[in-house]
Design an enzyme around this catalytic site. Structure first.
Site, short mmCIF file in Angstrom:
data_model
loop_
_atom_site.label_atom_id
_atom_site.label_comp_id
_atom_site.label_asym_id
_atom_site.label_seq_id
_atom_site.Cartn_x
_atom_site.Cartn_y
_atom_site.Cartn_z
N GLY A 1 8.09 3.55 0.79
CA GLY A 1 8.89 4.70 1.23
C GLY A 1 10.34 4.51 0.83
N ALA A 2 11.19 5.48 1.22
CA ALA A 2 12.61 5.40 0.89
C ALA A 2 13.28 4.26 1.65
CB ALA A 2 13.31 6.71 1.22
N GLU A 3 12.77 3.99 2.86
CA GLU A 3 13.44 3.01 3.68
C GLU A 3 12.65 1.72 3.84
OE1 GLU A 3 15.47 2.79 8.04
OE2 GLU A 3 14.63 4.70 7.44
N ALA A 4 11.32 1.85 3.84
CA ALA A 4 10.50 0.68 4.12
C ALA A 4 9.27 0.63 3.22
CB ALA A 4 10.06 0.70 5.57
N ASP B 1 8.13 12.47 12.57
CA ASP B 1 7.43 12.67 11.30
C ASP B 1 5.96 13.00 11.57
OD1 ASP B 1 6.99 12.85 8.62
OD2 ASP B 1 7.02 10.70 8.22
N LYS C 1 -6.93 -8.69 9.49
CA LYS C 1 -6.19 -7.74 8.65
C LYS C 1 -5.04 -7.14 9.45
CE LYS C 1 -9.37 -5.46 5.44
NZ LYS C 1 -10.07 -4.17 5.31
N ILE D 1 0.81 -1.22 0.00
CA ILE D 1 0.00 0.00 0.00
C ILE D 1 0.84 1.27 0.00
CG2 ILE D 1 -2.15 -0.95 0.92
CD1 ILE D 1 -1.36 0.01 3.66
N LYS D 2 2.11 1.17 0.46
CA LYS D 2 2.95 2.36 0.39
C LYS D 2 4.42 1.96 0.30
CE LYS D 2 4.17 6.60 2.58
NZ LYS D 2 4.66 7.03 3.88
N ILE E 1 5.13 -0.71 3.13
CA ILE E 1 4.01 -1.07 3.99
C ILE E 1 3.07 -1.99 3.22
CG2 ILE E 1 2.11 -0.17 5.39
CD1 ILE E 1 4.64 1.04 6.33
#
Lengths: 214, 371
Positions: free
Chosen positions: A6-9, A120, A20, A3-4, A11
């Protein structure tokens, strides 16, 4: 299901033991050798899980952790049913908005009083669930620190998040956040942090803000 | 021969040397004839161990780029010793630059000098030479920020337009990108520079710089023979870096004598460069720029180049390494940045041309950058 990214991880939304769940996976980086990569990823995974736990102790809801897999750098945690604050903030009535912002301020205050820095703070990292509670997610950039600087940066980031996604209401929202924050941490500390925010804004990095406010 | 407004106190430091330079040099005879209309800038770089003089025309052609480095017999750069070296060689280097460019001093339209950041005595020596020349030739003086100069010459030499820049040397470790009129710092070192970390480690290990092989290259050579990785502290704090703990840990393991020097060099490099690459990658993701530029002395390291190549490919950005003669401290970069600044109306009166030891990159307006 991804679903997402990122630069490091990354999701993922997964099914795990009949429910879920969210799986946060830290990606291996090709540029660093295996030993460094492994150590950093597992350290940060552990660190994030700890912060999620400390936040709960401070009285801030965070996702329940089901499993931490250090070998693969995975955290499996609760999937929060609800909406991101980002999606609803603009549509609320002024009064509701005021209350919600103050509530957010209180939660940040509770973290800071325990020296937990989120790292963040944006409205997309806050989820409003059906009971009207706000759950803070993504402590990936967080740390434990007594430094005033980091608390100032934390709140300054919140302000910038308001300005970038909720431009028209940014000022009133941030004011309310500070109001709730002050209630928790007390006048003395709040004053110090607010001065720090002002100092941060005065630095060269945020020149556009200086122009806007001056 | 100096104008009335020159503050003699400012010029005191190396008056004698410069007086000799101006009086003795053969080119003083040619002062009266302006040979042609090409605009030329002379740049003087003296922030640390290098004394460099560059001559560029306003089109960006390098006419001369002469450098003379101070090589200490033992230990690191002693600011006073380095400044003495600069004062001694200044006249010779300037004369050599004019000879190489085949022009006369009176052809110079602007004098630029490195105003900071750097070591005080070195900066003052370079500034004194620049002030004397500007006053004598009666041309404008421009103070240049050393870090801006590194980025600008990198852009000129490689042709990139709007990069994320990783500038790594013995004195600086900065990840920057242009935004809203200035070069912004996205990440930097909180204590010592990465080059300093590698150099001090090498000296502690008993390595010596030889002609053409700086200490960093000696570490790099040893590192290629490393086999076993030894864990060392990895310290990235937000977007900023810290190398002092890494150095202390490295030296401590070295003194223990349990590990091969090759393995320690290998491990030190891997940790330090992984830190740099991580912050650079985040800056790339955050700014969404499409170019990556590597400059500074440490940029000559092949392993660091390789790591950055990997992230450049992953983010699909073009990647350039600044050629060595412009990546190390040099006069050409000061001259080029002086030209850019001068063309946008920047110059500094001699009596206000004090050096700025801690002049930050993000404190400099860069009106010449068009993005």
């Amino acid at each position: 299901m991804l679903i997402k990214r990122g630069a490091e991880a990354s999701i993922f939304l997964e099914e795990w033991q009949g429910q879920k769940v969210i799986m946060k996976h830290r990606l291996p980086k090709k540029y660093r050798i295996r030993q460094i990569d492994q150590k950093i990823r597992s350290y940060r995974t552990l660190h994030e899980s700890q912060l999620l736990h400390y936040a709960k102790e401070a009285g801030v809801s965070t996702p329940i952790i089901y499993m931490v897999d250090l070998a693969d750098s995975n955290i499996i945690m609760e999937f929060i049913e609800g909406t991101q604050v980002k999606q609803i903030l603009n549509d609320l009535s002024p009064e509701e908005r005021q209350n919600l912002s103050e509530y957010i301020g209180e939660l940040i205050g509770r973290l800071h009083i325990r020296n937990i820095i989120h790292g963040d703070l944006t409205t997309s990292n806050m989820v409003l669930n059906r009971n009207g509670n706000i759950i803070f997610v993504d402590f990936g950039l967080g740390e434990i620190s007594v430094e005033l600087e980091l608390k100032g940066v934390d709140l300054h980031l919140m302000k910038r998040a308001f300005q970038s996604t909720h431009f028209c209401i940014a000022e009133e929202c941030f004011k309310a956040v500070l109001c709730g924050y002050t209630e928790i941490v007390g006048q003395k500390m709040a004053k110090k942090v607010i001065n720090k925010i002002r100092e941060i804004e005065g630095r060269g990095r945020y020149i556009s803000e200086r122009k806007r406010s001056g | 021969m100096f104008g009335k407004r020159v503050n003699v106190r400012v010029l005191k430091t190396n008056w004698k040397e410069l007086n000799l330079l101006i009086v003795n040099s053969s080119w003083t005879l040619n002062l009266m004839k302006k040979s042609n209309s090409t605009k030329i800038c002379l740049g003087i770089e003296a922030t640390a161990d290098d004394f460099g003089v560059g001559l560029l025309d306003f089109e960006g052609n390098v006419l001369a780029n002469v450098n003379n480095a101070f090589i200490p017999e033992t230990g690191g750069i002693h600011p006073r010793e380095a400044a003495r070296h600069h004062a001694k060689v200044a006249g010779r280097v300037i004369t050599e630059a004019f000879q190489a460019a085949k022009i006369d001093p009176c052809d110079v339209t602007v004098i630029a000098f490195s105003q900071g950041p750097g070591l005080g005595p070195c900066l003052r020596t370079g500034a004194t030479a620049a002030r004397a020349l500007a006053s004598y030739l009666n041309v404008p003086l421009v103070g240049v920020n050393h870090c801006v100069a590194h980025i600008e010459i990198g852009k000129l030499a490689t042709g990139v337009k709007d990069p994320v820049t990783l500038y790594v040397s013995g004195g600086n470790t900065i990840v920057s990108a242009f935004d809203a009129g200035r070069y912004r710092i996205f990440g930097e070192t909180l204590d010592i520079a990465v080059g300093n970390c590698l150099d001090v480690f090498a000296r502690e290990a008993g390595l010596r710089p030889r002609d053409g092989v700086p200490l960093g290259a000696a570490v790099e050579n040893l590192a290629t023979k490393g086999e076993t990785f030894v864990h060392l502290p990895y310290s990235v704090k937000g977007m900023d870096l810290s190398f002092s703990g890494l150095l202390t840990a490295g030296v401590r393991l070295l003194k223990k004598g349990k590990y091969r020097l090759e393995d320690l060099c290998f491990s030190l490099q891997e940790v330090a460069f992984s830190m740099l690459t991580e912050v650079t990658e985040r800056a790339l993701a955050h700014t969404e720029k499409t170019e990556l530029l590597l400059t500074g002395g440490v940029g000559a390291n092949k392993r660091l180049q390789m790591m950055l190549k990997i992230i450049a490919d992953e983010h699909d950005v073009s990647y350039c390494v600044v050629p060595k003669q412009y990546a190390l401290d040099n006069g050409a970069m000061i001259a080029w940045t002086g030209i850019l600044a001068h063309e946008h109306g920047t110059s500094i009166p001699i009596e206000k041309s004090f050096v700025r030891l801690k002049w930050r990159l993000e404190d400099v307006d860069a009106p010449w950058v068009k993005v």
